[in-house]
Scaffold this motif. Structure first.
Motif, PDB file in Angstrom:
ATOM      1  N   ARG A 209       0.661  -1.308  -0.011  1.00 53.23           N
ATOM      2  CA  ARG A 209      -0.167  -0.088   0.145  1.00 53.23           C
ATOM      3  C   ARG A 209       0.793   1.175  -0.126  1.00 53.23           C
ATOM      4  O   ARG A 209       1.604   1.355   1.021  1.00 53.23           O
ATOM      5  CB  ARG A 209      -0.951   0.163   1.401  1.00 53.23           C
ATOM      6  N   TYR A 213      -0.422  11.324   1.408  1.00 52.56           N
ATOM      7  CA  TYR A 213      -1.001  12.256   2.188  1.00 52.56           C
ATOM      8  C   TYR A 213      -0.727  13.735   1.845  1.00 52.56           C
ATOM      9  O   TYR A 213       0.315  14.276   1.939  1.00 52.56           O
ATOM     10  CB  TYR A 213      -0.240  12.235   3.521  1.00 52.56           C
ATOM     11  N   LEU A 225      -4.187   8.578   8.453  1.00 56.26           N
ATOM     12  CA  LEU A 225      -4.576   7.189   8.229  1.00 56.26           C
ATOM     13  C   LEU A 225      -5.068   6.650   9.673  1.00 56.26           C
ATOM     14  O   LEU A 225      -4.148   6.978  11.050  1.00 56.26           O
ATOM     15  CB  LEU A 225      -3.345   6.235   8.097  1.00 56.26           C
ATOM     16  N   HIS A 228      -4.672   1.794  13.714  1.00 56.85           N
ATOM     17  CA  HIS A 228      -4.834   0.316  13.080  1.00 56.85           C
ATOM     18  C   HIS A 228      -3.609  -0.532  13.734  1.00 56.85           C
ATOM     19  O   HIS A 228      -2.930  -0.016  14.013  1.00 56.85           O
ATOM     20  CB  HIS A 228      -5.325  -0.021  11.938  1.00 56.85           C
ATOM     21  N   ASP A 230      -1.451  -3.980  11.872  1.00 52.67           N
ATOM     22  CA  ASP A 230      -1.564  -4.446  10.558  1.00 52.67           C
ATOM     23  C   ASP A 230      -1.740  -5.897  10.898  1.00 52.67           C
ATOM     24  O   ASP A 230      -1.142  -6.644  11.298  1.00 52.67           O
ATOM     25  CB  ASP A 230      -0.086  -4.186  10.198  1.00 52.67           C
ATOM     26  N   LEU A 237       7.868  -0.527   6.316  1.00 49.10           N
ATOM     27  CA  LEU A 237       7.389   0.817   5.723  1.00 49.10           C
ATOM     28  C   LEU A 237       8.677   1.495   5.382  1.00 49.10           C
ATOM     29  O   LEU A 237       9.585   1.697   6.062  1.00 49.10           O
ATOM     30  CB  LEU A 237       6.470   1.212   6.963  1.00 49.10           C
ATOM     31  N   LEU A 246       4.260   9.189  10.869  1.00 50.01           N
ATOM     32  CA  LEU A 246       3.709   8.161  11.868  1.00 50.01           C
ATOM     33  C   LEU A 246       3.700   8.217  13.192  1.00 50.01           C
ATOM     34  O   LEU A 246       4.735   8.738  13.906  1.00 50.01           O
ATOM     35  CB  LEU A 246       4.884   6.708  11.349  1.00 50.01           C
ATOM     36  N   HIS A 285      -0.891   2.039  15.607  1.00 48.17           N
ATOM     37  CA  HIS A 285      -0.374   2.828  14.722  1.00 48.17           C
ATOM     38  C   HIS A 285      -1.288   3.698  14.111  1.00 48.17           C
ATOM     39  O   HIS A 285      -2.208   3.456  13.680  1.00 48.17           O
ATOM     40  CB  HIS A 285       1.153   2.551  14.280  1.00 48.17           C
ATOM     41  N   ALA A 287      -1.294   7.714  11.252  1.00 47.75           N
ATOM     42  CA  ALA A 287      -0.496   8.644  10.628  1.00 47.75           C
ATOM     43  C   ALA A 287      -1.200  10.010  10.420  1.00 47.75           C
ATOM     44  O   ALA A 287      -2.423  10.011  10.334  1.00 47.75           O
ATOM     45  CB  ALA A 287      -0.235   8.228   8.960  1.00 47.75           C
ATOM     46  N   ARG A 295       3.025  14.131   1.991  1.00 50.31           N
ATOM     47  CA  ARG A 295       3.972  12.847   2.552  1.00 50.31           C
ATOM     48  C   ARG A 295       3.628  11.891   1.812  1.00 50.31           C
ATOM     49  O   ARG A 295       2.400  11.416   1.278  1.00 50.31           O
ATOM     50  CB  ARG A 295       3.685  12.756   4.144  1.00 50.31           C
ATOM     51  N   SER A 297       4.316   7.333   1.657  1.00 57.51           N
ATOM     52  CA  SER A 297       4.996   6.273   2.250  1.00 57.51           C
ATOM     53  C   SER A 297       4.480   4.959   1.663  1.00 57.51           C
ATOM     54  O   SER A 297       3.548   4.872   1.100  1.00 57.51           O
ATOM     55  CB  SER A 297       4.430   6.242   4.011  1.00 57.51           C
ATOM     56  N   ALA A 299       3.838   0.869   2.443  1.00 53.52           N
ATOM     57  CA  ALA A 299       4.117  -0.521   3.515  1.00 53.52           C
ATOM     58  C   ALA A 299       4.004  -1.473   2.566  1.00 53.52           C
ATOM     59  O   ALA A 299       3.141  -1.926   1.864  1.00 53.52           O
ATOM     60  CB  ALA A 299       2.976  -0.381   4.416  1.00 53.52           C
ATOM     61  N   PHE A 301       3.528  -5.360   2.958  1.00 53.85           N
ATOM     62  CA  PHE A 301       2.910  -6.325   3.732  1.00 53.85           C
ATOM     63  C   PHE A 301       3.424  -7.638   3.329  1.00 53.85           C
ATOM     64  O   PHE A 301       3.394  -8.295   2.344  1.00 53.85           O
ATOM     65  CB  PHE A 301       1.467  -6.401   3.626  1.00 53.85           C
TER      66      PHE A 301
HETATM   67  C1  OGA Z   1       0.030   1.248   6.973  1.00 51.55           C
HETATM   68  C2  OGA Z   1       0.688   2.261   7.617  1.00 51.55           C
HETATM   69  C3  OGA Z   1       1.701   4.212   8.152  1.00 51.55           C
HETATM   70  C4  OGA Z   1       2.284   5.553   7.685  1.00 51.55           C
HETATM   71  O1  OGA Z   1       0.157   1.416   5.477  1.00 51.55           O
HETATM   72  O2  OGA Z   1      -0.299   0.218   7.540  1.00 51.55           O
HETATM   73  O3  OGA Z   1       0.484   1.934   8.579  1.00 51.55           O
HETATM   74  O4  OGA Z   1       3.051   6.134   8.082  1.00 51.55           O
HETATM   75  N1  OGA Z   1       1.168   3.307   7.259  1.00 51.55           N
HETATM   76  O5  OGA Z   1       1.985   5.599   6.126  1.00 51.55           O
END
Ligand code: OGA
Ligand code: NI
Length: 356
Positions: A209, A213, A225, A228, A230, A237, A246, A285, A287, A295, A297, A299, A301
């Motif tokens: 993912r 942002y 975000l 949640h 994971d 990440l 984060l 966690h 965001a 921003r 990012s 992830a 998984f």
């Molecule tokens: C996620 C997540 C955090 C981020 O995609 O599960 O926790 O900093 N991302 O984008």
């Protein structure tokens, strides 16, 4: 996130476009994004020193034992760590970062070629939107099944920039190697046969993912975000541009994570918590967004394959006086519960797994 079709999102406005038009408008942020109360509720502590694990020290026989204790402590007491000297060539990382940045710069119409389709999880859009009234996250994302290669649906894979697919392919291979290596060390720390832990991740399924942002001049009132854990084994990440956002929950407070240059932020997912019979913890966690910087990012998984039963490893259950602390369940059913629980609270899918 992976596999369960049950998790498909309802369509909502594109946040990047919304942010662009709204920023100069002088209007307050649209109501569906306002989370002022939630954002103000918990204390936020700056500059959280999450543990740093050095993969080169794990691999070096002279320092391996010491670093293994460090890894074990990070997984047991934090559920999050930064991984440095991971061995992924800088070129692979720079290429994937550049292509992700380029993708989000494309006009909306070009990105929408890869939009999510009704009932599906993959593609460009938003995740976890299940009702017309719920609050929304201030972000867009593109979610892709990456491994095994047969799981790829190329409709959703960007063709612009032209190097995108190749960059992601190489990045996927490198992160899979890092993850296999980490899982072996985690098995050593847990005192289980490495093959027994790796078996749960047979073929090393991966999904990714990448989240965009947009800046928000009311950053304190929105969430990038939602909180949640994971629902995966392990997430790596990558901070695609150098903007942090984060936060992890620890002792009831939110702690901001300052990513180290060149390191991955590694998150222990629910599946590792279950496999380890609760020795490792998956941590909540979220965001937050920046007032004037975008921003990005990504992830990666690492999850079990679709028809795997996930449950505590028998070696650990036999050793633990209390026996199994979690139920065993087919991974697909676990994911169905995960998505169903998104409607009513954050960790209820894990509560359903716990044996008291
Ligand atoms: C996620 C997540 C955090 C981020 O995609 O599960 O926790 O900093 N991302 O984008
Ligand atoms: Ni996450």
């Amino acid at each position: 996130m992976a596999h369960a079709k049950a998790g498909a999102s309802l369509p909502v406005p594109n946040v990047q476009v919304l942010a662009q038009t709204w920023h100069g408008s002088g209007e307050p942020v649209p109501g569906r994004y306002v989370r002022t109360e939630e954002m103000g509720a918990g204390e936020v502590v700056a500059g959280c020193a999450i543990p740093v694990v050095d993969l080169s020290r794990l691999l070096d026989p002279r320092s391996s034992e010491e670093e293994l204790a460090n890894l074990g402590s990070a997984c047991q007491h934090w559920g999050f760590f930064q991984l440095m000297n991971h061995g992924v060539p800088d070129e692979v990382i720079q290429d994937v970062k550049r292509d992700m940045i380029e993708f989000f710069k494309l006009p909306l119409e070009a990105k929408k070629v890869h939009a999510q389709v009704p009932g599906g999880l993959e593609g460009y859009g938003q995740s976890f939107v299940f009702s017309e009234t719920q609050k929304l996250d201030w972000a867009d994302m593109i979610y892709l099944m990456i491994s095994p290669k047969e799981s790829r649906d190329l409709r959703f894979w960007p063709t612009r920039p032209p190097s995108f697919r190749d960059s992601v392919d190489r990045y996927s291979a490198e992160t899979a190697k890092v993850t296999a290596s980490l899982l072996r060390f985690m098995a050593a720390d847990l005192g289980v046969e490495p093959e027994h832990l790796l078996e749960a991740f047979r073929g090393q399924p991966q999904s990714m993912r990448t989240t965009y942002y947009p800046p928000c001049r009311q950053a304190a009132d929105v969430l990038g975000l939602s909180p949640h854990t994971d629902a995966t084994g392990l997430a790596l990440l990558l901070h695609v541009n150098d903007v942090q956002g984060l936060q992890i929950r620890r002792d009831g407070k939110w702690h901001t994570v300052d990513p180290l240059d060149g390191a991955f932020v590694v998150s222990i997912g629910d599946i590792l918590e279950i496999l380890s019979n609760g020795r490792y913890r998956s941590i909540e966690h979220r965001a937050v967004v920046h007032p004037d910087k975008e921003r990005i990012s990504a992830a990666m998984f690492h999850q079990p394959c679709p028809n795997t039963t996930v449950g505590p490893l028998p070696e650990l259950v036999n050793r633990d006086s209390g026996g199994a602390r979690y139920r065993s369940m087919d991974y697909m059913d676990f994911m169905k519960n995960f998505f169903a629980s998104k409607l009513d609270g954050r960790r209820s899918h894990m509560d359903a797994m716990r044996i008291y």
